[in-house]
Design an enzyme around this catalytic site. Sequence first.
Site, PDB file in Angstrom:
ATOM      1  N   GLU A 108       0.879  -1.279  -0.082  1.00 51.42           N
ATOM      2  CA  GLU A 108      -0.025  -0.138  -0.013  1.00 51.42           C
ATOM      3  C   GLU A 108       0.806   1.275  -0.105  1.00 51.42           C
ATOM      4  O   GLU A 108       2.084   1.399   0.470  1.00 51.42           O
ATOM      5  CB  GLU A 108      -0.959  -0.076   1.328  1.00 51.42           C
ATOM      6  CG  GLU A 108      -2.211  -0.438   0.797  1.00 51.42           C
ATOM      7  CD  GLU A 108      -3.190   0.736   0.019  1.00 51.42           C
ATOM      8  OE1 GLU A 108      -2.674   1.528  -0.689  1.00 51.42           O
ATOM      9  OE2 GLU A 108      -4.419   0.553   0.437  1.00 51.42           O
ATOM     10  N   ASP A 109       0.423   2.354  -0.630  1.00 55.63           N
ATOM     11  CA  ASP A 109       1.034   3.551  -0.393  1.00 55.63           C
ATOM     12  C   ASP A 109       0.991   4.165   0.591  1.00 55.63           C
ATOM     13  O   ASP A 109       1.902   4.676   1.367  1.00 55.63           O
ATOM     14  CB  ASP A 109       0.529   4.574  -1.789  1.00 55.63           C
ATOM     15  CG  ASP A 109      -1.148   4.442  -1.649  1.00 55.63           C
ATOM     16  OD1 ASP A 109      -1.503   4.034  -0.910  1.00 55.63           O
ATOM     17  OD2 ASP A 109      -1.389   5.351  -2.571  1.00 55.63           O
ATOM     18  N   ASP A 112      -4.212   5.717   6.116  1.00 57.32           N
ATOM     19  CA  ASP A 112      -4.525   6.700   6.642  1.00 57.32           C
ATOM     20  C   ASP A 112      -5.705   6.228   8.008  1.00 57.32           C
ATOM     21  O   ASP A 112      -5.236   6.326   8.928  1.00 57.32           O
ATOM     22  CB  ASP A 112      -5.465   7.512   5.652  1.00 57.32           C
ATOM     23  CG  ASP A 112      -6.074   8.938   5.884  1.00 57.32           C
ATOM     24  OD1 ASP A 112      -5.203   9.426   6.931  1.00 57.32           O
ATOM     25  OD2 ASP A 112      -6.821   9.635   5.038  1.00 57.32           O
ATOM     26  N   PHE A 161      -2.037  16.330   3.944  1.00 51.99           N
ATOM     27  CA  PHE A 161      -2.340  15.503   2.679  1.00 51.99           C
ATOM     28  C   PHE A 161      -1.111  15.647   1.714  1.00 51.99           C
ATOM     29  O   PHE A 161      -0.636  16.655   1.572  1.00 51.99           O
ATOM     30  CB  PHE A 161      -3.507  16.353   1.835  1.00 51.99           C
ATOM     31  CG  PHE A 161      -3.994  15.494   0.697  1.00 51.99           C
ATOM     32  CD1 PHE A 161      -4.710  14.582   0.795  1.00 51.99           C
ATOM     33  CD2 PHE A 161      -3.537  15.845  -0.730  1.00 51.99           C
ATOM     34  CE1 PHE A 161      -5.380  13.729  -0.457  1.00 51.99           C
ATOM     35  CE2 PHE A 161      -3.906  15.257  -1.536  1.00 51.99           C
ATOM     36  CZ  PHE A 161      -4.628  14.099  -1.514  1.00 51.99           C
ATOM     37  N   ARG A 174       0.945  11.599  -9.576  1.00 51.15           N
ATOM     38  CA  ARG A 174       1.749  10.198  -9.101  1.00 51.15           C
ATOM     39  C   ARG A 174       3.090  10.120  -9.448  1.00 51.15           C
ATOM     40  O   ARG A 174       3.922   9.480  -8.794  1.00 51.15           O
ATOM     41  CB  ARG A 174       0.814   9.367  -9.764  1.00 51.15           C
ATOM     42  CG  ARG A 174      -0.569   9.215  -9.222  1.00 51.15           C
ATOM     43  CD  ARG A 174      -1.373   7.971  -9.775  1.00 51.15           C
ATOM     44  NE  ARG A 174      -2.730   8.021  -9.735  1.00 51.15           N
ATOM     45  CZ  ARG A 174      -3.716   7.496  -8.651  1.00 51.15           C
ATOM     46  NH1 ARG A 174      -2.803   7.306  -7.440  1.00 51.15           N
ATOM     47  NH2 ARG A 174      -4.848   7.761  -8.659  1.00 51.15           N
TER      48      ARG A 174
HETATM   49  P1  IMP Z   1      -7.941   4.737   4.614  1.00 51.19           P
HETATM   50  O1  IMP Z   1      -9.077   3.919   4.447  1.00 51.19           O
HETATM   51  O2  IMP Z   1      -8.541   6.044   5.347  1.00 51.19           O
HETATM   52  O3  IMP Z   1      -6.688   4.281   5.212  1.00 51.19           O
HETATM   53  O4  IMP Z   1      -7.480   5.203   3.038  1.00 51.19           O
HETATM   54  C1  IMP Z   1      -6.453   5.013   2.560  1.00 51.19           C
HETATM   55  C2  IMP Z   1      -6.494   5.785   1.134  1.00 51.19           C
HETATM   56  O5  IMP Z   1      -6.706   7.081   0.950  1.00 51.19           O
HETATM   57  C3  IMP Z   1      -5.103   5.652   0.470  1.00 51.19           C
HETATM   58  O6  IMP Z   1      -4.772   4.205  -0.169  1.00 51.19           O
HETATM   59  C4  IMP Z   1      -5.008   6.555  -0.309  1.00 51.19           C
HETATM   60  O7  IMP Z   1      -5.547   6.282  -1.761  1.00 51.19           O
HETATM   61  C5  IMP Z   1      -5.850   7.792   0.106  1.00 51.19           C
HETATM   62  N1  IMP Z   1      -5.061   8.705   1.015  1.00 51.19           N
HETATM   63  C6  IMP Z   1      -5.190   8.944   2.192  1.00 51.19           C
HETATM   64  N2  IMP Z   1      -4.449  10.263   2.529  1.00 51.19           N
HETATM   65  C7  IMP Z   1      -3.919  10.447   1.359  1.00 51.19           C
HETATM   66  C8  IMP Z   1      -2.883  11.450   1.166  1.00 51.19           C
HETATM   67  O8  IMP Z   1      -2.488  12.183   2.022  1.00 51.19           O
HETATM   68  N3  IMP Z   1      -2.840  11.694  -0.353  1.00 51.19           N
HETATM   69  C9  IMP Z   1      -3.270  11.095  -1.110  1.00 51.19           C
HETATM   70  N4  IMP Z   1      -4.227   9.974  -0.896  1.00 51.19           N
HETATM   71  C10 IMP Z   1      -4.475   9.632   0.282  1.00 51.19           C
HETATM   72 MG    MG Z   2      -4.580   3.922  -2.463  1.00 55.93          MG
END
Ligand code: IMP
Ligand code: MG
Length: 184
Positions: A108-109, A112, A161, A174
Amino acid sequence: MTFDDQEYLQRYPFIERILISSEDIQRRIRQMGNEISEVYRDTVPIFVCILKGAYPFLADLTRCVAVDHEVDFMAVSSYDGGTQSTGVVKIEKDLKSNITNRDVILVEDIIDSGLTIDNLMELLQVRNPRSLRVAALLDKKPARTKDVPLDFVGFEIPEEFVIGYGLDYQEKYRNLPFIGIMKA
Ligand code: IMP
Ligand code: MG
């Protein structure tokens, strides 16, 4: 910061600053690759790239892994179209591989809230992998609402962000080789 990073900053004036330089990313990924090579030295794991954001990380990470492995790709989306992640994920593109009895590493990137990865892990556990671990480049820990165990983490970052290195703002940026913060 490399010359490239500097050049991108000049070309993209809306980037406020670089949070993690491309050099730091690459150095950390080499360490993660070594660690993963150690953990999986007696097996052939499958790296599962969660599209789209994780593609640069998958490419760089696997090139630092010195054990036999396979890669596969998966795309998921959040069920409601809102801005807040609900964590209820829908599989948009499923794996080609059968992961039953296999050692799986979800790539995963960023984690969050943690809801997406938590829900995805639940979906994949049903297929009975031998092991299921997570490698995330970024851990936005202060934003976590769901406690998910992360096995391999690149960097912990504050609740801001970020863009670049796979992470997008409205599908763009990206391509940046670093992790940056946009001007408000
Ligand atoms: P989560 O379910 O809140 O953990 O969502 C994670 C997803 O939200 C990641 O895979 C990203 O696609 C997106 N995301 C969360 N934070 C960021 C950010 O700071 N920049 C860009 N995409 C983000
Ligand atoms: Mg993602």
